[in-house]
Design a protein around this motif. Structure first.
Motif: not given
Length: 379
Positions: A116-132
């Motif tokens: 059985a799993q126990r959820l530890i909530p997290g937050e969204p994160g952002t990745v960036r791609f620059t210099g395209l």
């Protein structure tokens, strides 16, 4: 930066057959929604949410992209850290243009695998791609193949347009963890993606780690979806789970193929038998893991004579079935999986079962060299 709609706008989500609306955004699934009622094992749901082969596709003149996601990764109570979240790969006009670590989000804690799993909530994160590069270009943003990933937001500093048709054939593949490729170095390092790139095809990967056991809902899914090319890699989970005996295995393979042929009577279909795996080559399952972390077969080789399945038996049976059906199905083909990874390469199976990232690349190159050549089944 402008926010680009992930659904109902110019962005195409390829490789997913369903989208679940979540509190954070949308979660891609690699099987249609109707299949949920046809399985009870939670591991099926879990691997279906792992977006192997899923990517966002669009055109843009942006020089910078931001992608916000919420990942969900597991952690055993005995482990010091959560499992790696995997990578996000960016392709620009078909060429690699950046790789970023997927941010850590939700963590699913468990006492043991499958517990059985126990959820530890997290937050969204952002990745960036620059210099395209400047100017309008085609973008593919590939999701981590081993980590369920909710899509929260996409932002760009330029115009975003729908992709143009590129004429590539649509290749639908189904297999086990050895096609899901959790151990690959990134989502574009799975062997089906490597092979598709070399063969000029667009792959849809319906592989189910630990769950490739000829489930009828998989066959019906393939039957009902567009496909120019189809391949099935069959056997390792059937042996490792001791899911069939010889008496039931053959008819199950025939039924699976019959269902697919109901929707794709003339589509090239390549049936691939298992790669080398010393633990199961001559010994039936089921499987367990030894203290050294390597897979062990618990079956009795003597039981093969009574109908138990080893990989050797499965390979012979698949070759026999294809040879028999080719009399009325000239578009059906067979490949011995040992041509992708053979008995002299088992050092590339660190746990005795799953290939290394480098071995997955070789498997993709070998599959392409077999299937996409002028004389190959996908010619």
């Amino acid at each position: 930066m402008r926010t680009v709609p992930l659904v109902g706008g110019p962005v195409e989500l390829r490789g997913a057959l369903d989208l679940e609306v979540t509190e954070a955004g949308v979660m891609p699934r690699r099987l249609p929604a109707w299949t949920k009622e046809q399985y009870q094992d939670p591991s099926v749901h879990g691997v279906t949410l792992m977006p192997s082969g899923v990517r966002l596709v669009f055109r843009t003149d942006a020089r910078e992209l931001e992608f916000e996601v919420l990942t969900s990764t597991g952690q055993l109570d005995t482990d010091p850290a959560p499992r790696p979240t995997g990578m996000l790969d960016l392709l620009v006009d078909g060429a690699p243009a950046g790789r970023r670590q997927a941010p850590l989000g939700n963590v699913l804690r468990m006492a043991a695998p499958g517990a059985a799993q126990r959820l530890i909530p997290g937050e969204p994160g952002t990745v960036r791609f620059t210099g395209l590069p400047a100017g309008m270009k085609s973008i593919e943003l590939w999701l981590p193949q081993q980590t369920p990933t909710e899509l929260v937001a996409l932002r760009a500093d330029g115009e975003v347009l729908a992709p143009l048709p590129d004429g590539r054939r649509r290749w639908v593949h189904h297999g086990s963890s050895l096609s899901h490729c959790i151990e690959a170095d990134g989502p574009t390092g799975t062997w089906p993606v490597v092979a598709a790139g070399l063969g000029g095809a667009e792959v849809i990967n319906l592989s189910q780690a630990g769950n490739a056991v000829l489930d009828p809902y998989i066959a019906r899914t393939i039957r009902d979806m567009p496909a120019d090319l189809i391949s099935l890699k069959v056997g390792i989970n059937i042996v490792s789970l001791a899911a069939f005996r010889l008496r039931t295995f053959g008819p199950a393979v025939h039924g699976f193929l019959d269902t697919i042929r109901d929707g794709h009577p003339d589509t090239p279909l390549l049936l691939v038998s298992p790669v080398s795996c010393p633990a199961f080559d001559e010994t039936p399952g089921p499987a367990t893991t030894g203290p050294d972390g390597k897979v062990i077969a618990l079956g009795d080789p003597a039981d093969v004579a009574g109908g138990a399945l080893s990989l050797a038996v499965v390979r012979a049976e698949l070759a026999r079935i294809v040879a028999a059906r080719q009399a009325h199905d000239p578009h059906l083909h067979h490949l011995d999986g040992r041509e992708l990874l053979g008995p002299d390469e088992t050092d590339d199976l660190p746990d005795g079962l799953h290939p290394t990232a480098a071995a997955y690349h070789r498997m993709g190159e070998r599959f392409a060299a077999h299937a996409f050549t002028p004389d190959g089944p996908f010619r």
